[in-house]
Design a protein around this motif. Structure first.
Motif, PDB file in Angstrom:
ATOM      1  N   PRO A 289      -6.978  -5.920   3.887  1.00  0.00           N
ATOM      2  CA  PRO A 289      -7.903  -5.243   5.193  1.00  0.00           C
ATOM      3  C   PRO A 289      -7.240  -4.817   6.219  1.00  0.00           C
ATOM      4  CG  PRO A 289      -8.037  -7.907   5.003  1.00  0.00           C
ATOM      5  CD  PRO A 289      -7.166  -7.386   3.968  1.00  0.00           C
ATOM      6  N   ARG A 290      -7.996  -3.720   6.890  1.00  0.00           N
ATOM      7  CA  ARG A 290      -7.102  -3.307   8.106  1.00  0.00           C
ATOM      8  C   ARG A 290      -8.066  -2.538   8.955  1.00  0.00           C
ATOM      9  NH1 ARG A 290      -3.347   1.777   5.737  1.00  0.00           N
ATOM     10  NH2 ARG A 290      -5.214   2.920   4.783  1.00  0.00           N
ATOM     11  N   ALA A 291      -7.704  -2.277  10.187  1.00  0.00           N
ATOM     12  CA  ALA A 291      -8.289  -1.314  11.068  1.00  0.00           C
ATOM     13  C   ALA A 291      -7.530  -0.254  11.148  1.00  0.00           C
ATOM     14  CB  ALA A 291      -8.569  -2.011  12.601  1.00  0.00           C
ATOM     15  N   VAL A 292      -7.978   1.315  10.829  1.00  0.00           N
ATOM     16  CA  VAL A 292      -7.161   2.423  11.064  1.00  0.00           C
ATOM     17  C   VAL A 292      -7.830   3.367  12.117  1.00  0.00           C
ATOM     18  CG1 VAL A 292      -6.242   2.105   8.674  1.00  0.00           C
ATOM     19  CG2 VAL A 292      -8.181   3.373   9.188  1.00  0.00           C
ATOM     20  N   VAL A 293      -7.140   3.888  12.745  1.00  0.00           N
ATOM     21  CA  VAL A 293      -7.553   5.219  13.522  1.00  0.00           C
ATOM     22  C   VAL A 293      -6.984   6.447  12.717  1.00  0.00           C
ATOM     23  CG1 VAL A 293      -7.038   6.429  15.825  1.00  0.00           C
ATOM     24  CG2 VAL A 293      -7.268   4.066  15.651  1.00  0.00           C
ATOM     25  N   ILE A 294      -7.971   7.270  12.725  1.00  0.00           N
ATOM     26  CA  ILE A 294      -7.759   8.598  11.759  1.00  0.00           C
ATOM     27  C   ILE A 294      -8.031   9.660  12.862  1.00  0.00           C
ATOM     28  CG2 ILE A 294      -8.195   7.553   9.785  1.00  0.00           C
ATOM     29  CD1 ILE A 294     -10.698   8.848   9.765  1.00  0.00           C
ATOM     30  N   ASN A 295      -7.304  10.696  12.690  1.00  0.00           N
ATOM     31  CA  ASN A 295      -7.605  12.031  13.342  1.00  0.00           C
ATOM     32  C   ASN A 295      -8.677  12.768  12.857  1.00  0.00           C
ATOM     33  OD1 ASN A 295      -5.856  13.353  11.590  1.00  0.00           O
ATOM     34  ND2 ASN A 295      -4.054  13.357  12.789  1.00  0.00           N
ATOM     35  N   ARG A 296      -8.885  14.078  13.312  1.00  0.00           N
ATOM     36  CA  ARG A 296      -9.834  15.111  12.547  1.00  0.00           C
ATOM     37  C   ARG A 296      -9.291  15.756  11.380  1.00  0.00           C
ATOM     38  NH1 ARG A 296     -15.066  14.874  13.762  1.00  0.00           N
ATOM     39  NH2 ARG A 296     -15.543  13.115  15.163  1.00  0.00           N
ATOM     40  N   SER A 297      -8.041  15.624  11.125  1.00  0.00           N
ATOM     41  CA  SER A 297      -7.470  15.978   9.703  1.00  0.00           C
ATOM     42  C   SER A 297      -7.500  14.999   8.788  1.00  0.00           C
ATOM     43  CB  SER A 297      -6.156  16.537   9.940  1.00  0.00           C
ATOM     44  OG  SER A 297      -5.921  17.333  10.922  1.00  0.00           O
TER      45      SER A 297
ATOM     46  N   LYS B 122      -5.871  12.123   8.892  1.00  0.00           N
ATOM     47  CA  LYS B 122      -4.562  11.390   8.762  1.00  0.00           C
ATOM     48  C   LYS B 122      -4.803  10.083   9.628  1.00  0.00           C
ATOM     49  CE  LYS B 122       0.308  11.954   9.826  1.00  0.00           C
ATOM     50  NZ  LYS B 122       1.205  12.750  10.192  1.00  0.00           N
ATOM     51  N   VAL B 123      -4.074   8.973   8.999  1.00  0.00           N
ATOM     52  CA  VAL B 123      -3.985   7.703   9.514  1.00  0.00           C
ATOM     53  C   VAL B 123      -2.973   7.650  10.645  1.00  0.00           C
ATOM     54  CG1 VAL B 123      -3.419   5.366   9.537  1.00  0.00           C
ATOM     55  CG2 VAL B 123      -5.159   6.434   7.455  1.00  0.00           C
ATOM     56  N   VAL B 124      -3.421   7.422  11.843  1.00  0.00           N
ATOM     57  CA  VAL B 124      -2.398   7.608  13.054  1.00  0.00           C
ATOM     58  C   VAL B 124      -1.969   6.252  13.431  1.00  0.00           C
ATOM     59  CG1 VAL B 124      -2.875   9.987  13.786  1.00  0.00           C
ATOM     60  CG2 VAL B 124      -4.022   8.116  14.638  1.00  0.00           C
ATOM     61  N   LYS B 125      -2.848   5.325  13.274  1.00  0.00           N
ATOM     62  CA  LYS B 125      -2.538   3.910  13.586  1.00  0.00           C
ATOM     63  C   LYS B 125      -3.202   2.775  12.744  1.00  0.00           C
ATOM     64  CE  LYS B 125      -2.543   2.813  18.083  1.00  0.00           C
ATOM     65  NZ  LYS B 125      -2.982   2.491  19.436  1.00  0.00           N
ATOM     66  N   MET B 126      -2.476   1.821  12.360  1.00  0.00           N
ATOM     67  CA  MET B 126      -3.016   0.628  11.417  1.00  0.00           C
ATOM     68  C   MET B 126      -2.799  -0.710  11.992  1.00  0.00           C
ATOM     69  SD  MET B 126      -2.081  -1.496   8.898  1.00  0.00           S
ATOM     70  CE  MET B 126      -0.508  -1.208   8.313  1.00  0.00           C
ATOM     71  N   THR B 127      -3.821  -1.518  11.948  1.00  0.00           N
ATOM     72  CA  THR B 127      -3.699  -2.693  12.394  1.00  0.00           C
ATOM     73  C   THR B 127      -4.379  -3.659  11.265  1.00  0.00           C
ATOM     74  OG1 THR B 127      -4.273  -2.291  14.739  1.00  0.00           O
ATOM     75  CG2 THR B 127      -4.425  -4.511  14.180  1.00  0.00           C
ATOM     76  N   PRO B 128      -3.283  -4.644  10.631  1.00  0.00           N
ATOM     77  CA  PRO B 128      -3.865  -5.553   9.769  1.00  0.00           C
ATOM     78  C   PRO B 128      -4.910  -6.436  10.257  1.00  0.00           C
ATOM     79  CG  PRO B 128      -1.482  -5.269   9.612  1.00  0.00           C
ATOM     80  CD  PRO B 128      -1.804  -4.662  11.003  1.00  0.00           C
ATOM     81  N   LEU B 129      -6.099  -6.915   9.665  1.00  0.00           N
ATOM     82  CA  LEU B 129      -7.042  -7.609   9.799  1.00  0.00           C
ATOM     83  C   LEU B 129      -6.782  -8.905   9.431  1.00  0.00           C
ATOM     84  CD1 LEU B 129     -10.124  -5.574   9.856  1.00  0.00           C
ATOM     85  CD2 LEU B 129      -8.715  -5.974  11.772  1.00  0.00           C
ATOM     86  N   GLN B 130      -6.570  -9.988   9.970  1.00  0.00           N
ATOM     87  CA  GLN B 130      -6.476 -11.329   9.420  1.00  0.00           C
ATOM     88  C   GLN B 130      -7.935 -12.291   9.289  1.00  0.00           C
ATOM     89  OE1 GLN B 130      -3.880 -13.546  12.448  1.00  0.00           O
ATOM     90  NE2 GLN B 130      -2.780 -11.413  12.956  1.00  0.00           N
ATOM     91  N   CYS B 131      -7.988 -11.843   7.663  1.00  0.00           N
ATOM     92  CA  CYS B 131      -9.013 -12.368   7.313  1.00  0.00           C
ATOM     93  C   CYS B 131      -9.063 -12.951   5.801  1.00  0.00           C
ATOM     94  CB  CYS B 131     -10.347 -11.858   7.645  1.00  0.00           C
ATOM     95  SG  CYS B 131     -10.121 -10.109   6.985  1.00  0.00           S
ATOM     96  N   GLN B 132      -9.944 -13.647   5.343  1.00  0.00           N
ATOM     97  CA  GLN B 132      -9.764 -14.102   3.936  1.00  0.00           C
ATOM     98  C   GLN B 132      -9.794 -12.926   2.790  1.00  0.00           C
ATOM     99  OE1 GLN B 132     -12.394 -13.704   1.801  1.00  0.00           O
ATOM    100  NE2 GLN B 132     -13.592 -12.915   3.083  1.00  0.00           N
ATOM    101  N   LYS B 133      -9.194 -13.178   1.552  1.00  0.00           N
ATOM    102  CA  LYS B 133      -9.077 -11.965   0.730  1.00  0.00           C
ATOM    103  C   LYS B 133      -9.966 -12.055  -0.280  1.00  0.00           C
ATOM    104  CE  LYS B 133      -5.271 -10.378   2.964  1.00  0.00           C
ATOM    105  NZ  LYS B 133      -5.293 -11.353   4.103  1.00  0.00           N
ATOM    106  N   LYS B 134     -10.546 -13.240  -0.594  1.00  0.00           N
ATOM    107  CA  LYS B 134     -11.299 -13.611  -1.679  1.00  0.00           C
ATOM    108  C   LYS B 134     -12.691 -12.597  -1.843  1.00  0.00           C
ATOM    109  CE  LYS B 134     -10.184 -18.341  -1.788  1.00  0.00           C
ATOM    110  NZ  LYS B 134     -10.506 -19.858  -1.869  1.00  0.00           N
ATOM    111  N   ASN B 135     -13.463 -12.517  -0.773  1.00  0.00           N
ATOM    112  CA  ASN B 135     -14.800 -11.674  -1.026  1.00  0.00           C
ATOM    113  C   ASN B 135     -14.543 -10.370  -0.060  1.00  0.00           C
ATOM    114  OD1 ASN B 135     -17.502 -10.656  -0.560  1.00  0.00           O
ATOM    115  ND2 ASN B 135     -18.324 -12.385  -1.208  1.00  0.00           N
ATOM    116  N   VAL B 136     -14.319  -9.227  -0.626  1.00  0.00           N
ATOM    117  CA  VAL B 136     -14.189  -7.946   0.136  1.00  0.00           C
ATOM    118  C   VAL B 136     -15.419  -7.682   0.869  1.00  0.00           C
ATOM    119  CG1 VAL B 136     -13.656  -5.413  -0.040  1.00  0.00           C
ATOM    120  CG2 VAL B 136     -12.482  -7.053  -1.370  1.00  0.00           C
ATOM    121  N   HIS B 137     -16.306  -7.652   0.490  1.00  0.00           N
ATOM    122  CA  HIS B 137     -17.738  -7.400   1.332  1.00  0.00           C
ATOM    123  C   HIS B 137     -17.673  -8.122   2.588  1.00  0.00           C
ATOM    124  CE1 HIS B 137     -21.198  -5.363   1.905  1.00  0.00           C
ATOM    125  NE2 HIS B 137     -22.251  -6.612   2.043  1.00  0.00           N
ATOM    126  N   MET B 138     -17.343  -9.590   2.528  1.00  0.00           N
ATOM    127  CA  MET B 138     -17.560 -10.551   3.574  1.00  0.00           C
ATOM    128  C   MET B 138     -16.299 -10.469   4.538  1.00  0.00           C
ATOM    129  SD  MET B 138     -20.399 -11.554   3.171  1.00  0.00           S
ATOM    130  CE  MET B 138     -21.728 -12.011   1.977  1.00  0.00           C
TER     131      MET B 138
END
Length: 226
Positions: A67-75, A77-93
């Motif tokens: 899971p991650r937070a990404v900043v994308i431009n209007r093309s 393209k991902v220009v910044k990525m920050t991993p999110l520190q959370c559980q991996k079992k239930n994606v929706h949650m």
């Protein structure tokens, strides 16, 4: 799963999985023609939120194995990525509403971690954690929405636990409201909260059970006024 009306009148939407967007994604739609003028296809399993940034880029929450937070431009393209520190079992949650704060940090409620975390997007470090769950409660508090108030406090809507809490900078709860406080059944999966200029709080309760889908406003003294 999220949306904004942009200054140009177009509508920006974050999408759950669809046929054309198997991992969710983001689209910008012209209001009149309903034509898609921009699209970004998610690269994980689900896209939960999007927020337009002042420089025209977009902040997107992508959920999945990483899971991650990404900043994308209007093309797109991902220009910044920050991993999110959370559980991996239930994606929706993993996380619902991701937002950027005035100081540039990200605030993310992680449901099954019972925590709202503030990230520094440059270092990727968590600079503040607010725990929503309290020992002894029958229902566990899953933070769905979190906003930073002008006084520095954090307002959090907790689904499952069905209460709205306000914490100070140390994470201490300074105000909360539940059905028991209101004396009537209004909460059923509380998912949203917003503080109004008059000090009242607007709450949304989204679970689809007939007339239990509610939007209501309560005072600081926990009285329903609308």
């Amino acid at each position: 799963s999220d949306g904004w009306v942009l200054p140009n009148g177009n509508v920006l939407l974050a999408l759950y999985r669809t046929k054309g967007f198997p991992n969710g994604g983001v689209v910008e739609v012209e209001r009149k023609t309903k034509n898609i003028v921009f699209q970004y296809k998610g690269q994980q399993r689900e896209t939960s939120t999007v927020q337009p940034l002042p420089d025209g880029k977009l902040l997107v929450a992508e959920l999945g194995p990483q899971p991650r937070a990404v900043v994308i431009n209007r093309s797109g393209k991902v220009v910044k990525m920050t991993p999110l520190q959370c559980q991996k079992k239930n994606v929706h949650m993993q996380t619902r509403m991701l937002r950027v704060l005035p100081n540039g940090n990200y605030i993310a409620p992680h449901l099954l971690d019972f925590a709202v975390k503030e990230y520094n997007p440059d270092s990727g470090k968590v600079v503040r954690t607010i725990t929503t769950d309290e020992r002894g409660r029958v229902k566990r508090d899953w933070p769905f929405t979190a906003i930073r108030l002008n006084n520095g406090n954090t307002l959090i809507a907790c689904t499952n636990g069905n209460r709205i809490i306000e914490t100070d900078a140390s994470g201490t709860i300074v105000w909360s409201v539940t059905d028991e406080d209101l004396g009537e059944k209004l909460f059923d999966d509380a998912c949203g909260a917003q503080r109004l200029p008059n000090g009242n709080t607007v709450i949304s309760s989204y679970h689809a059970k007939g007339d239990r889908v509610k939007l209501f406003e309560v005072t600081r003294e926990k009285k329903v006024v609308w």
